[in-house]
Design a protein around this motif. Structure first.
Motif, short mmCIF file in Angstrom:
data_model
loop_
_atom_site.label_atom_id
_atom_site.label_comp_id
_atom_site.label_asym_id
_atom_site.label_seq_id
_atom_site.Cartn_x
_atom_site.Cartn_y
_atom_site.Cartn_z
N ARG A 8 -6.94 -13.90 10.08
CA ARG A 8 -6.26 -12.82 9.37
C ARG A 8 -6.93 -11.46 9.55
O ARG A 8 -6.43 -10.46 9.07
N TRP A 9 -8.06 -11.40 10.25
CA TRP A 9 -8.75 -10.13 10.47
C TRP A 9 -8.34 -9.46 11.77
O TRP A 9 -8.47 -8.26 11.91
N SER A 21 -6.75 -5.99 11.84
CA SER A 21 -5.58 -5.92 10.97
C SER A 21 -5.94 -5.14 9.71
O SER A 21 -7.10 -4.76 9.50
N SER A 22 -4.97 -4.91 8.86
CA SER A 22 -5.22 -4.19 7.61
C SER A 22 -6.07 -5.02 6.64
O SER A 22 -6.63 -4.49 5.70
N ARG A 23 -6.19 -6.32 6.90
CA ARG A 23 -7.00 -7.21 6.05
C ARG A 23 -8.43 -7.34 6.55
O ARG A 23 -9.20 -8.15 6.03
N TYR A 24 -8.83 -6.58 7.55
CA TYR A 24 -10.17 -6.70 8.12
C TYR A 24 -11.23 -6.49 7.05
O TYR A 24 -11.18 -5.55 6.26
N GLN A 26 -11.80 -8.34 4.46
CA GLN A 26 -11.46 -9.00 3.20
C GLN A 26 -11.59 -10.50 3.38
O GLN A 26 -11.23 -11.05 4.41
N ARG A 29 -11.22 -15.17 5.65
CA ARG A 29 -10.77 -14.71 6.96
C ARG A 29 -9.72 -15.62 7.59
O ARG A 29 -8.74 -15.13 8.18
#
Length: 69
Positions: A8-9, A21-24, A26, A29
């Motif tokens: 998800r990063w 990504s915008s979730r980097y 957070q 992962r």
């Protein structure tokens, strides 16, 4: 039966490399997805890739032993 592991990063680009990504940054992962033949879906988030892969293998084996595959 379908299994998938998602980072998800980072997201792949058409050029072949990866972009943040915008979730980097957070947590967690990685997200592991499992869908059996009846369409029942399961997903779970993990901090490490190793833990996510281990969960996918355990889940797949459990479904194979139960006869869901």
């Amino acid at each position: 039966m379908s299994i998938r592991l998602e980072d998800r990063w980072y997201r792949p680009r058409p050029s072949g490399d990866c972009a943040r990504s915008s979730r980097y940054g957070q947590q967690p992962r990685f997200r592991a997805h499992f869908t059996n033949l009846t369409g029942q879906r399961r997903s779970k988030a993990f901090h490490s890739r190793r833990d996510a892969e281990r969960w996918l293998v355990k889940t797949e084996v459990a479904h194979l032993l139960k006869g869901d595959a």
